[in-house]
Scaffold this motif. Structure first.
Motif, PDB file in Angstrom:
ATOM      1  N   THR A 125       0.811  -1.215   0.000  1.00 49.35           N
ATOM      2  CA  THR A 125       0.000   0.000   0.000  1.00 49.35           C
ATOM      3  C   THR A 125       0.844   1.265   0.000  1.00 49.35           C
ATOM      4  O   THR A 125       0.345   2.341  -0.335  1.00 49.35           O
ATOM      5  N   SER A 126       2.128   1.148   0.361  1.00 48.54           N
ATOM      6  CA  SER A 126       3.018   2.311   0.327  1.00 48.54           C
ATOM      7  C   SER A 126       4.458   1.856   0.500  1.00 48.54           C
ATOM      8  O   SER A 126       4.719   0.711   0.870  1.00 48.54           O
ATOM      9  N   SER A 128       8.370   3.494   2.017  1.00 44.71           N
ATOM     10  CA  SER A 128       9.098   4.576   2.657  1.00 44.71           C
ATOM     11  C   SER A 128      10.528   4.096   2.834  1.00 44.71           C
ATOM     12  O   SER A 128      10.774   3.131   3.568  1.00 44.71           O
ATOM     13  N   ALA A 132       8.581  -1.616   2.393  1.00 43.93           N
ATOM     14  CA  ALA A 132       7.304  -1.677   1.678  1.00 43.93           C
ATOM     15  C   ALA A 132       6.248  -2.101   2.694  1.00 43.93           C
ATOM     16  O   ALA A 132       6.451  -3.041   3.461  1.00 43.93           O
ATOM     17  N   THR A 133       5.107  -1.406   2.689  1.00 47.91           N
ATOM     18  CA  THR A 133       4.068  -1.640   3.689  1.00 47.91           C
ATOM     19  C   THR A 133       2.817  -2.228   3.059  1.00 47.91           C
ATOM     20  O   THR A 133       2.402  -1.830   1.972  1.00 47.91           O
ATOM     21  N   SER A 135      -0.753  -2.325   4.652  1.00 41.94           N
ATOM     22  CA  SER A 135      -1.394  -1.799   5.858  1.00 41.94           C
ATOM     23  C   SER A 135      -2.283  -2.803   6.565  1.00 41.94           C
ATOM     24  O   SER A 135      -2.480  -2.717   7.773  1.00 41.94           O
ATOM     25  N   THR A 181       9.967   2.604  -5.356  1.00 41.58           N
ATOM     26  CA  THR A 181       8.828   3.371  -5.863  1.00 41.58           C
ATOM     27  C   THR A 181       8.001   2.545  -6.831  1.00 41.58           C
ATOM     28  O   THR A 181       6.775   2.595  -6.823  1.00 41.58           O
ATOM     29  N   ALA A 184       5.367   0.272  -5.125  1.00 39.31           N
ATOM     30  CA  ALA A 184       4.497   0.915  -4.131  1.00 39.31           C
ATOM     31  C   ALA A 184       3.085   0.347  -4.106  1.00 39.31           C
ATOM     32  O   ALA A 184       2.455   0.306  -3.057  1.00 39.31           O
ATOM     33  N   THR A 185       2.556  -0.096  -5.221  1.00 41.79           N
ATOM     34  CA  THR A 185       1.204  -0.678  -5.251  1.00 41.79           C
ATOM     35  C   THR A 185       1.226  -2.045  -5.941  1.00 41.79           C
ATOM     36  O   THR A 185       0.192  -2.511  -6.424  1.00 41.79           O
TER      37      THR A 185
END
Length: 195
Positions: A125-126, A128, A132-133, A135, A181, A184-185
């Protein structure tokens, strides 16, 4: 390529800063001049070999000594069938001018990893930094070490990256900022090489 097995000892690869680098790491090598592929075969390889397809190394640790600290090009490590009983630490590499470069490990047969808690696949989901997360994840911290994230969608689909560590919702991967990046999804599955 045939079935391979990488023991959990290899899996505990963690990104960490070392100053100076540990003895034997490729810190004294000249910078790379192009993408490179190294081969390891625990049965038919020898660490006195140059880690090529026709003359593979025996251990992943020896391949690691060939990777310079400045990573300006992609590195692919292809593992043959067998057991790699190694504990490796991959450094936070200085990617120099190659900010989109990374290290990829490949093998032919992978199994879904049964996680202690949470799902073994999903959608990030994101991102940083190098985390990688997902959620909605509920993983047990550090349980995914030694596993790989198989990216199943997006520009890195079909690539396998070692999971350096995890929290309840995040996975730490040794990827460049540009590659982070791009996932990310992305969808992914947590896998380990088949025995």
């Amino acid at each position: 390529m045939s079935t391979l097995s990488v023991l959990a000892a290899f899996a505990a690869a963690q990104i960490s800063m070392h100053n100076p680098p540990p003895s034997g790491y490729g810190s004294t090598l000249a910078p790379m001049t192009s993408d490179v592929t190294y081969y390891a075969d625990p049965v038919n390889g020898s660490d006195s070999n140059p880690c090529t397809a026709s003359a593979p190394c025996q251990t992943i640790g020896h391949v690691q000594t060939l990777i310079p600290l400045v990573l300006d090009y992609n590195v692919t490590i292809i593992l043959a069938a067998g057991t790699y009983n190694e504990y490796l630490t991959f450094l936070s590499l200085d990617r120099g001018t190659g900010l989109s470069k990374s290290i990829t490990v490949q093998g032919s047969t992978w199994n879904a990893y049964t996680v202690a808690t949470g799902a073994n696949s999903g959608t990030f989901t994101s991102v940083s930094g190098i985390v990688a997360t997902m959620s909605s994840a509920t993983w047990t911290a550090h349980d995914l070490r030694g596993s790989f994230a198989n990216i199943t969608s997006g520009s890195l689909s079909g690539k396998y990256f070692p999971i350096d560590d995890n929290t309840a919702t995040g996975i730490t991967l040794p990827l460049s900022a540009a590659n982070m990046t791009s996932i990310a999804t992305a969808t992914f599955a947590i896998v380990r090489p088949a025995a």
